[in-house]
Design a protein around this motif. Structure first.
Motif, PDB file in Angstrom:
ATOM      1  N   ASN A   1       0.967  -1.401  -0.228  1.00  0.00           N
ATOM      2  CA  ASN A   1      -0.035  -0.379   0.297  1.00  0.00           C
ATOM      3  C   ASN A   1       0.930   1.598   0.036  1.00  0.00           C
ATOM      4  OD1 ASN A   1      -1.736   2.302   2.051  1.00  0.00           O
ATOM      5  ND2 ASN A   1      -2.911   1.400   0.732  1.00  0.00           N
ATOM      6  N   ALA A   2       1.180   1.996  -1.617  1.00  0.00           N
ATOM      7  CA  ALA A   2       2.171   2.419  -1.640  1.00  0.00           C
ATOM      8  C   ALA A   2       1.186   4.102  -0.783  1.00  0.00           C
ATOM      9  CB  ALA A   2       2.615   3.135  -2.221  1.00  0.00           C
ATOM     10  N   PRO A   3       2.208   4.915  -0.135  1.00  0.00           N
ATOM     11  CA  PRO A   3       2.127   6.297  -0.040  1.00  0.00           C
ATOM     12  C   PRO A   3       1.453   7.402  -0.905  1.00  0.00           C
ATOM     13  CG  PRO A   3       4.050   6.260   0.148  1.00  0.00           C
ATOM     14  CD  PRO A   3       3.984   4.699  -0.297  1.00  0.00           C
ATOM     15  N   LEU A   4      -0.345   7.991  -0.168  1.00  0.00           N
ATOM     16  CA  LEU A   4      -1.365   8.151  -1.346  1.00  0.00           C
ATOM     17  C   LEU A   4      -2.069   6.720  -2.319  1.00  0.00           C
ATOM     18  CD1 LEU A   4       0.341  11.068  -3.442  1.00  0.00           C
ATOM     19  CD2 LEU A   4      -0.568  11.094  -1.583  1.00  0.00           C
ATOM     20  N   MET A   5      -2.064   5.497  -1.957  1.00  0.00           N
ATOM     21  CA  MET A   5      -3.222   4.778  -1.953  1.00  0.00           C
ATOM     22  C   MET A   5      -4.200   5.028  -1.281  1.00  0.00           C
ATOM     23  SD  MET A   5      -0.860   2.021  -3.955  1.00  0.00           S
ATOM     24  CE  MET A   5      -2.473   0.947  -4.658  1.00  0.00           C
ATOM     25  N   LEU A   6      -5.464   4.398  -1.514  1.00  0.00           N
ATOM     26  CA  LEU A   6      -6.641   4.272  -0.513  1.00  0.00           C
ATOM     27  C   LEU A   6      -5.852   3.233   0.051  1.00  0.00           C
ATOM     28  CD1 LEU A   6      -9.112   5.750  -3.326  1.00  0.00           C
ATOM     29  CD2 LEU A   6      -8.489   7.035  -1.188  1.00  0.00           C
TER      30      LEU A   6
END
Lengths: 418, 293
Positions: free
Chosen positions: A378-383
């Motif tokens: 879950n990368a930064p900025l992913m919902l």
């Protein structure tokens, strides 16, 4: 003699061209990696790695194109400022990004790629555009240069057999159309759908994904279908025609910003107020929905996998705050991103970061192996609820999307249609 | 029936955009005998200048008026320092120069303002009125009315004023005009200046609808050129009538002739040109040039 002089000139030109062609093709053997052991590939040293991005920085698609560079520079600029990234072989490297403008012209992107090879770029990626990325796909395969996390919904880039050195980043157009079709089919209500789509692979992908998802759903019927050309300046006639069908849902597979605004205005003017579905790249709250007066409709749906910085619910989100400050400081991009591509390229940066940490040799082979082994990230900025998964053949790095509903400022995840 | 009327009304409003550019092309042609391909690019530049004034805090109307005045000066300067060298030469060369100017202006706009779509505020509200069961936005209506007013003014200028007569004389025969004491150079500058000012009006009218981008009038320019050829290069009324005709016909053909549809409708104006010029080489409203031998 005139004739002789002409011929000589022609011969000279042919000779020059041949020399050029030869120098472009044959004389670069030395730069290739031997593939065995850990002889480093071009573009990587003990302290740095060079990435190339070819993307439209001028021309009609320059808005989103500029974002593809800004987000990547924001991510790696911040990482470089921290000292660099610790690679899987134990060395810490800084990431250099070289950008090339292709103005959304396939001819240009191909020559940019050739330029990158002579500029010793380790890998190419993150650039936007289906025709432009397609233009050098085969060249990248034959030169064994990675062309990864490209921003196109064309499935060919994620098919490992056809594209061994490629990987797409964003969901395919079909994934997006399908997500909306599924939501509509499971709504329980009866709905009539009107469809307007761009007359190319982009539009066709959306429509086929949508139709596959509503197959067998007896509560959903498609009552009108129209197309338009990407070069059109007005689609008023199509909107008038579709409004006459009395559809209560309007699936607008459109990639052109001003046209999308115009359709939002036109439909409400002639008194047609369906619920809308818009693609992820033409549903920006600030650039499209606000000027289009989208609040007049019962619902505007889109799909997303990244947080919208404009949305009040993410105003204090840690990822968003850091992203906006990185974007300003290192991405040279002022204010709120007008296009989601700024967030996507930041996510692409984080995904590459994961691959760098996993690659055990300074080679392109090792990089591709590492890149294809990321799961549940879950990368930064992913919902919440969307992840990067590069392990599925035939799917881009991100294939999970959430249907979102416009709330007047930004988007919130929609659990149910209506 | 409602759909039909709506299509006609929409066709007229898109036609008005083509007409605004077509009028500017007619104006330059009347003053200099050239077809100016850069007309669309200059109009875009004017719209951006107006946008810059709005950003600086001027009221919209003042910003647009100021942009019109500046565009007049800019047009005159372009004529004096760039086009002047090519006007007496080969007309083909001059046309290529205007195409070069179009790409140059587009590039300059892109450098100054970038390629993002910028929101240009509308002079007229987005509300709409009902006419015969069709919906007409106040904006399209006002655009159309403005175009008609400009057309009438131009027609008066060319046919009823000394300036118009002088402009036409210079275009027709610069050497004789100079001998009769007309300030040829200044008249040419006025012609280009007026056309650029007109372009500024066109830019301000279509800006809100298309959103500002450097290439926003590229498509419209193609249609405007078609309208000019159809209507006659020397007739403002002809240019406007042809532009409306193209807008309406395109819509109707796209919807009612399934074979053509929306994907091929761009061919309609050009097929029309072919047919009409076979029958009337001077265009629908053009004057036949008769040379006594």
């Amino acid at each position: 003699m005139n004739v002789r002089k002409g011929t000589r000139g022609l011969l000279g030109a042919v000779a020059m061209a041949s020399v050029l062609a030869l120098s472009l093709t044959g004389c670069r053997g030395g730069a290739q990696s031997s593939g065995g052991g850990t002889a480093a590939s071009p573009g990587i040293t003990d302290t740095s790695i060079t990435l190339g991005i070819t993307t439209p920085l001028s021309g009609a698609t320059a808005g989103p194109g500029t974002c593809t560079v800004a987000g990547a520079k924001a991510y790696f600029g911040a990482k470089n400022a921290e000292g660099g990234i610790k690679f899987g072989d134990g060395k810490t490297r800084k990431v250099d990004i070289k950008t090339y403008d292709d103005a959304y012209d396939p001819q240009k992107s191909l020559s940019n790629f050739q330029q990158m090879v002579s500029d010793n770029v380790f890998a190419e990626g993150i650039g936007l555009g289906t025709p432009t990325n397609r233009a050098f796909r085969e060249a990248a395969i034959s030169q064994k240069v990675p062309q990864v996390l490209v921003m196109t919904g064309d499935p060919i880039f994620s098919d490992q057999k056809q594209s061994p050195w490629q990987l797409g980043l964003v969901p395919a157009y079909q994934n997006e159309g399908g997500a909306f079709g599924k939501l509509l089919a499971s709504s329980g209500g009866t709905h009539k759908v009107a469809i307007l789509s761009q007359n190319d692979d982009y539009g066709k992908g959306y429509v086929s994904g949508f139709k596959d998802a509503i197959k067998g759903a007896s509560n959903i019927s498609v009552v009108g279908e129209q197309t338009y050309e990407a070069t059109d300046t007005s689609v008023d006639a199509q909107i008038t025609q579709l409004a006459a069908t009395g559809a209560d849902v309007f699936f607008n597979a459109m990639s052109i910003t001003p046209l999308t605004i115009a359709t939002l205005q036109k439909a409400q003017q002639i008194g047609w107020k369906p619920s809308w579905f818009l693609p992820s790249n033409t549903s920006s709250p600030t650039a499209i929905l606000a000027p289009g007066g989208a609040s007049a409709y019962p619902g505007i749906y889109s799909v997303a996998f990244s947080k919208a910085p404009q949305s009040p619910e993410f105003a204090k989100d840690q990822d968003v705050v850091k992203f906006l400050s990185d974007l300003k400081q290192y991405g040279n991009y002022q204010g709120m991103p007008a296009f989601p591509h700024c967030m996507w390229s930041y996510i692409a940066g984080a995904t590459l970061d994961q691959a760098f940490q996993k690659m055990t040799d300074p080679t392109r082979d090792s990089f591709m192996k590492a890149l294809r082994s990321i799961k549940g990230f879950n990368a930064p900025l992913m919902l919440q609820g969307t992840t990067v998964d590069t392990t599925m053949d035939g799917q881009p790095a991100i294939s999970s999307v959430l249907v979102q509903k416009y709330n007047g400022k930004g988007y919130a995840t929609a659990q149910k249609f209506g | 029936m409602e759909t039909f009327i709506q299509l006609v009304v929409d066709g007229l409003s898109t036609g008005s955009i083509y007409a605004a550019l077509a009028l500017a092309i007619v104006l330059v042609n009347q003053a200099t005998g050239l077809i100016n391909f850069a007309q669309g690019g200059l109009a875009v530049l004017s719209a951006y200048i107006a946008y810059a004034f709005v950003q600086a805090g001027l009221p919209l109307l003042a910003a647009v008026l100021l942009a019109i005045v500046l565009s007049f000066c800019l047009g005159a300067l372009v004529e004096r320092f760039l086009m002047r060298r090519f006007e007496r030469g080969d007309p083909d060369t001059a046309v290529v120069v205007t195409i070069g100017l179009l790409t140059l202006v587009t590039g300059i706009v892109a450098v100054l303002w970038g390629y993002n779509n910028l929101q240009f505020p509308s002079l007229f509200p987005l509300s709409s009125v009902h006419v015969l069961g069709a919906v007409v936005s106040v904006r399209s209506l006002a655009t159309t009315v403005t175009i008609v007013a400009i057309m009438a003014l131009l027609q008066l200028l060319f046919l009823r004023t000394k300036l118009g007569l002088a402009l036409r004389a210079v275009a027709d025969n610069p050497a004789s005009s100079a001998l009769s004491g007309l300030p040829v150079g200044r008249l040419l500058m006025v012609g280009w200046g007026l056309a650029a000012a007109l372009g500024a009006v066109a830019g301000a009218l279509v800006g809100p609808q298309l959103t500002l981008t450097p290439g926003m009038l590229d498509g419209a320019l193609v249609y405007a050129l078609a309208a000019v050829i159809l209507g006659g290069l020397d007739s403002p009324i002809g240019a406007v009538a042809a532009a409306w005709g193209i807008g309406v016909l395109e819509n109707l053909v796209a919807v009612y002739v399934p074979l053509i549809g929306h994907d091929l409708k761009i061919a309609v104006p050009f097929a029309l040109i072919f047919v009409i010029l076979l029958l009337r080489p001077q265009g629908l409203f053009g004057r036949k040039v008769v040379v006594r031998v």
